[in-house]
Write a protein that holds these residues in place. Structure first.
Motif: not given
Ligand SMILES: [Zn+2]
Ligand SMILES: [Zn+2]
Ligand SMILES: [Zn+2]
Lengths: 583, 583
Positions: A545-552, A563-573, B513-515
């Motif tokens: 949960k902490i990491l979700e908030i950190f990246y978001t 949004a590189k890190e975000f997409v990398n970490v959460f593309s299948n969230w 949107f788009g993420l």
């Protein structure tokens, strides 16, 4: 003429150039220390200094680069040699220039890189600096340092001799880092934390080659910069290293630094009074423009650094090296076994913690032994940025000695006497600390109470000569189940500190004590705190949960480009996901 | 002497008392309308008015309570009767008091409670008010209203006759609500939104019994209050209803209101010039103290109200009644079938939406027919607080007519001409609206651009006579994947608006949107926005992530006393949970 006055003036300050060439021309035998040579031929050194003063140097440097107990043969008295050299310099300048007492590296390295302890280095430098000061130097100049720990030792030693004596430290870089891995930025940040008068770079390369490094230094330094390059790159000629950049092209290249905001200019190997004279000539037509870099609060290790502040990503400080509630860790620490603690360190660094809080406080654990030992082992393995977390003064002091950078100290509260005792230690070691707005027995629940304590403590810090940039404020996450208004007050304190330019931190998990869904509360509060400017927090970096908030929040505050890190970490969230996967 | 001048003075204003007793004493036959009686015996009514002026009334009320087309026999000309009565009153007061044109209920109810339409009510009141104004009244006083829709119709009618004419509306309450379910707070909020000059309560009960209701009104009203109780509770005597509270005890009880901050005082059934004279006597020794209640932005339905503002829970505006991307809903709306839309409304209300956004914009849907029809059906079933979401002027206007309260209008942008057209409509119907800081073709990405548009639009609102309290600002959630700096700018706009005292809203989902992990982004941004003061947002209230943030931020901002809701909802919450269960 005082050094700090000319440092604050709006003029460039011309330092001197190399000694080697001059002394060799006057008979210095190859391999002999210039200090020893000068003891026999003082007039040679006086003339060399004089030549620089005539060339225009406003600060000349004593002939004491190697005059420390590790380098001088044991028959020489370090104090006396340094005092003598200082007197010679003072005699040469006749009040027409200031004298900087040169303090070079000892040739020894701090454990585990070498076999000396920090206190041995400090002792040696202190002995040398006492001699220099006794001889009347106007400032101390640590020169050609290549290890951050040793550079720190020079400053600590100088402070012990005279806490208010002007000092600058110069490091030398091989390419992108110093010999032992410090970047120009990491060096500058560490020196800013130590509150030196100026920060310098010398030797190794010519002016042209130093350009990108000096550029990097200027970007983070709000303190004046001194640049002393060699006369170009070294060339082998007849088996001898020579430097062939002539005075005029040297001066011409130096002009770039002057235009970029460098305040102090001089030369190192191969430069001569003619180089300085040419430089003076060119500088006379230029007006000094102060460099206005603003630099956030920062911590450093030997090779790393991390900024704290609203323009930077919030810093996750790993909380897990703490025996409270951890039976196995407690037992291991009691028996002096550091295995599990080191594992917790590694694991948190991998999870994304930028700083490790290190707390070994438990019954039967000797903190003043275990804390610096654990710090040392962590440094040896990971060179991490550490936060020493203890109420034991000696444990903190010893930890500051094994650590090659600016660690964080957790914490200084408003408890009577605490700031007076720990504050000067942090000041002298350049160690940023967490200011904890607690005093007396009553918890300050409202933001008004907290801000009143904070203001009082900051005032006291300034009175103690502690620089503002060492202060990280704990906004106090009190338990909402017993103090329902505390979380809101905490946000207000964060907002206040952010407005006042102070970075903030939080021991997050306390807020949810006694309630269900604690990770939900902690993580939501983290998002709210970050939105109000929170710079860091002490958390379990393995919490999804902490990491979700950190990246978001990084994404939303435009700290995650494309949004590189975000997409990398959460593309299948998926909603309901309980892990944060990093690829 | 102008009415608004004495309203702004620091004196109490004495209104008059009842007419019934006086006229009965002068021969009014039981069952005859006083208006008809007065046409034959004008001197009786002149004397009655005069008696009040002599007793100390500064405002007396025309004998026109029932003088509307629904109550007056059809042979009478409504305009002429009202004009005549106004002239009689003006003649009686001889400039020594002001005359309020009384406008009572029609005896008809708005559909679906009754069988008239809003416009029929407005027409009838307009006719009556035209007569009163032609006869020279100084203000309009809607009296003894018991349905919020009809009270609104009086104001709308008065504005059509003369938008700047002073007006106050009085409601009568049976116990805790009016006959059709409006609370004192809901009534006051609706009237504040309509920007009336004063808000009143009359009849039904004696002064003592009205005390808690008036207290409630004072807590939310920043506008002067008029209180006109009966002479105590009614008593049956010889088959007749009589009121027996004597002038002195009546006056004594009225003094309580005066001390609480009530500006205007008078009497209703059973009160006489002696009651007013006693009241004047007692008031003479008291100084008026302005009531300083601050009232947040609010929306109302007939029986509900909701506040927006940092001190209140954020308001979830359900976004789901919107055909965009919903095939079945689109088809149903095209065929005039409201079934699915009504279901979406019910479902969102159950999930916790406090306001329903109603958007029926789709190809082949006649918005000006379907939007008010759907609004009407929703009102009939759930009495929800609605947000009419359309770019069609006629659809908005008709929706404002079927709605018995202060709905939200979504939205007024900075597009040329839009504010000039829709603004006065919102002003006259007392409908708060979303101010959308968009103008021209370029999206305002930076907070500076947005704030500039907001300031320009607010200035224009004030120029159009639109009250500040009707403005809810959309902070604009732009897509971060294409505008990385937009989310941060949005937070800054929220902070700015909060500082300026304006409530804010957001169409949240656009931001992601788009993420990937859109619910994570939306919910995290919601927490950040709430931490900066966001008052409401347009969301899917069924989203578990949104509800997690909603309940957790309420807990953390101390809006969930004793953490009751939080513990109730999350006592079994697990990391990775995807549902929010309410028990
Ligand atoms: Zn050199
Ligand atoms: Zn009455
Ligand atoms: Zn009445």
């Amino acid at each position: 003429m005082k050094f700090r006055e000319i440092l604050n003036s709006d003029e460039f300050i011309l330092f001197d150039g190399g000694m080697g060439t001059l002394l060799q021309g006057q008979g210095l035998p190859p391999g002999e220390m210039p200090e020893i040579f000068a003891l026999c031929k003082p007039e040679v050194i006086v003339n060399a200094h004089l030549a620089y003063v005539q060339a225009g140097s406003k600060v000349i440097t004593t002939n004491t680069f190697g005059a420390n107990r590790f380098k001088l043969p044991s028959k020489y008295n370090v104090f006396e040699v340094n005092k003598k050299m200082a007197l010679l310099a003072k005699k040469a300048v006749q009040g027409k220039a200031l004298v900087a007492g040169s303090v070079g590296p000892t040739g020894k390295m701090l454990r585990p890189l070498g076999d000396v302890d920090f206190e041995e280095l400090v002792d040696a430098f202190e002995e040398q600096i006492r001699g220099l000061v006794a001889g009347g130097v106007d400032l101390i100049l640590g020169e050609t340092h290549f290890d951050l720990a040793e550079a720190r030792a020079v400053v600590v030693a100088a402070r012990r001799v005279d806490a208010s004596f002007p000092i600058g430290i110069s490091m030398t870089f091989e390419g992108n880092t110093s010999l032992t891995g410090t970047t120009p930025t990491g060096f500058v940040l560490t020196m800013l934390n130590m509150n030196v008068d100026f920060i310098a770079i010398n030797c190794s390369l010519g002016p042209k080659e130093l350009l990108p490094i000096v550029q990097e230094m200027l970007e983070v330094s709000s303190t004046p910069i001194l640049v002393e390059p060699n006369a170009g790159l070294p060339v082998l000629e007849d088996g001898k290293t020579v430097f062939k950049l002539e005075p005029e092209p040297f001066a011409f290249q130096m002009l770039e630094f002057a235009k970029m905001g460098v305040k102090c200019l001089g030369g190192c190997c191969g430069t001569t009074p003619q180089h300085i004279a040419s430089l003076r000539e060119l500088l006379s037509s230029l007006k000094f423009q102060k460099n206005s870099a603003h630099t956030s609060f920062a911590l450093t290790s030997r090779s790393k650094y991390v900024f704290f502040g609203f323009e930077h990503k919030p810093v996750l400080i790993g909380e897990r090296i703490n025996p409270t509630g951890k039976k196995i860790l407690t037992e291991e620490l009691q028996s002096g076994n550091l295995h599990y603690a080191l594992e917790l360190g590694e694991e948190q660094l991998e999870a994304g913690a930028k700083v490790l809080d290190v707390n070994v406080g438990a019954p039967l654990v000797k903190e003043d032994k275990i804390l610096p030992r654990l710090g040392f082992e962590l440094v040896k393995r990971f060179d991490p940025i550490l936060c020493f977390d203890s109420t034991n003064f000696l444990a903190i002091e010893k930890s500051l000695q094994i650590y090659p950078g600016s660690p964080l100290i957790n914490s200084i509260s408003g408890e009577k006497g605490r700031l007076e005792k720990l504050g000067p230690l942090c000041r002298d070691y350049g160690a940023p600390f967490i200011l904890l707005p607690l005093e007396g027995k009553k918890l300050p629940v409202t933001s008004k109470e907290r801000i009143a304590i904070i203001e009082k403590m900051i005032k006291k810090c300034l009175d103690l000569g502690i620089s503002k940039r060492l202060i990280l404020i704990d906004a106090l996450a009190l338990t909402v189940s017993s103090k329902p208004e505390a979380a809101k007050a905490c946000l207000e304190v964060i907002k206040y500190c952010t407005r006042q330019g102070f970075p903030t931190t939080l021991g997050l998990s306390n807020i949810s004590f006694g309630l269900p869904a604690r990770e939900l509360i902690n993580s939501t509060f983290l998002a709210m705190a970050i939105a109000n400017g929170l710079s860091s927090c002490i958390v379990n970096p393995n919490s999804s949960k902490i990491l979700e908030i950190f990246y978001t929040t990084n994404l939303l505050l435009n700290k995650d480009k494309q949004a590189k890190e975000f997409v990398n970490v959460f593309s299948n969230w998926q909603v309901g996901e309980s892990r944060v996967e990093k690829k």
